[in-house]
Write an enzyme that holds these catalytic residues in place. Sequence first.
Site, mmCIF file in Angstrom:
data_model
loop_
_atom_site.group_PDB
_atom_site.id
_atom_site.type_symbol
_atom_site.label_atom_id
_atom_site.label_comp_id
_atom_site.label_asym_id
_atom_site.label_seq_id
_atom_site.Cartn_x
_atom_site.Cartn_y
_atom_site.Cartn_z
ATOM 1 N N GLN A 94 0.728 -4.793 -1.440
ATOM 2 C CA GLN A 94 0.505 -5.207 -2.825
ATOM 3 C C GLN A 94 1.489 -4.589 -3.795
ATOM 4 O O GLN A 94 2.212 -3.643 -3.475
ATOM 5 C CB GLN A 94 -0.907 -4.820 -3.251
ATOM 6 N N HIS A 96 1.714 -4.128 -8.406
ATOM 7 C CA HIS A 96 1.000 -4.312 -9.665
ATOM 8 C C HIS A 96 1.987 -4.717 -10.745
ATOM 9 O O HIS A 96 3.139 -4.284 -10.738
ATOM 10 C CB HIS A 96 0.261 -3.026 -10.037
ATOM 11 N N GLU A 131 -0.356 3.523 -10.908
ATOM 12 C CA GLU A 131 -1.354 4.349 -10.248
ATOM 13 C C GLU A 131 -0.722 5.579 -9.609
ATOM 14 O O GLU A 131 0.490 5.630 -9.403
ATOM 15 C CB GLU A 131 -2.157 3.537 -9.220
ATOM 16 N N HIS A 260 3.598 -1.645 -2.042
ATOM 17 C CA HIS A 260 2.990 -0.563 -1.279
ATOM 18 C C HIS A 260 1.795 -1.047 -0.471
ATOM 19 O O HIS A 260 1.223 -2.104 -0.751
ATOM 20 C CB HIS A 260 2.567 0.593 -2.199
ATOM 21 N N ARG A 279 -1.010 -9.642 -4.085
ATOM 22 C CA ARG A 279 -0.969 -9.303 -2.657
ATOM 23 C C ARG A 279 0.026 -10.181 -1.911
ATOM 24 O O ARG A 279 0.189 -11.354 -2.237
ATOM 25 C CB ARG A 279 -2.360 -9.456 -2.037
HETATM 26 ZN ZN LIG Z 1 -1.999 -0.402 -5.506
#
Ligand SMILES: [Zn+2]
Length: 407
Positions: A94, A96, A131, A260, A279
């Site tokens: 995935q 972001h 994140e 990642h 994804r």
């Molecule tokens: Zn992630």
Amino acid sequence: MHNRIRPYAWGSRTTIAELLGEPSPSAHPQAELWVGAHPADSSTVVGPDGERALVDVVADDPEAALGGRVRKHLGDRLPFLLKVLAAAEPLSLQAHPSADQAARGFAAEEDAGIPRSSPNRNYKDSSHKPELVYALTEFRALCGFRDPAHTVEILQELGSPRLEHYLGLLSGQPDAGGIRAFFSVGITLPSSALDPLLSDVLACCVDRVREGSRFADEYRTTLELGERYPGDPGVLASLLMNHVTLRPGQALSLPAGNLHAYLSGAAIEIMANSDNVLRGGLTPKHVDVPELMRVLDFAPVAVPLQDGEPGDVPDEVVFATPFPEFRLSRLDLGDEPRTLHHDGPQVLLVFEGELRVERVPDGADAAGGGEALTVPRGRSVWVAAADGPIRVSGPATVFRARDGLSD
Ligand SMILES: [Zn+2]
């Protein structure tokens, strides 16, 4: 606080159960414990007026919950979401979106009338989702694209005749453009071409691992993914990515556009309060390759592992990032009380031991700081901006989440 568990199939049956002191192994996989105020699964807080969803507590009085500084820069929502993540099996491949991409993607899907709860929806909200992951156990991940010259070396040594056919895309242009070309061809191959390619690649991985190749670890990870997700183009993508293993206590931060996949281990994860995930495979969930291609950053990256820096008090280690939404730190508290000053929202999650926390009385005439709270392992406390400074003591290991604006 009472926190919600997400039962995704890749979750461990022991990590979260043991943290919470519940029967282990649990009846169902427990993948993530969400500690925060995401509208899809808000924690609740137990206060004098009973138990309420944290998302409502924040919405009803954002000034008290968040404070003026956080409201001014980050709006009227809790800017971060803290999670305990327990991966028994690999999670999806995935990336972001950036803040800009998320705002545009969310607006476009709203205009198209795709319900927010639809499994086909990419943008659940309008925020970006940087994140940071902090390893509680040894934690394995695929993170970003490897230096393409090194990837070419690994793929040449693999010696897959069918892969050879595509290798020129990367060896002829060992840069971000070459990575993009190789990745986009691989991830869009029809299964009539992908299946024989993958079986050839995996057979070569078996041979090279057996021979004790210097790249055996890389090949072994690809094999593991190939067995778990047969026919999935993410297996091919794993050949292009950095394979990293975090030691307990190390952290890794992931900017927008970083491809990642988390493979195994337990971690604390902190992120902007968003659920926007694009994804590309290694999952039964919704995959949207064209949209993923739009947000991906194909520049090769070295993996920046962090060991933390000294924090506000002597027992604190901070894992800094450039993201204003969050800052994670670990407190290794002894008996001696420490005072934490912060004018924004905080969440404290107890990982080991027992935390004692109380408000610091303000003003000389204050008759004590209110009652002290004792927080056992696996539990967490919500500290509103209006609570002012707090005094904490252990012995306890505690994760502290707060906003990441510079003071
Ligand atoms: Zn992630």
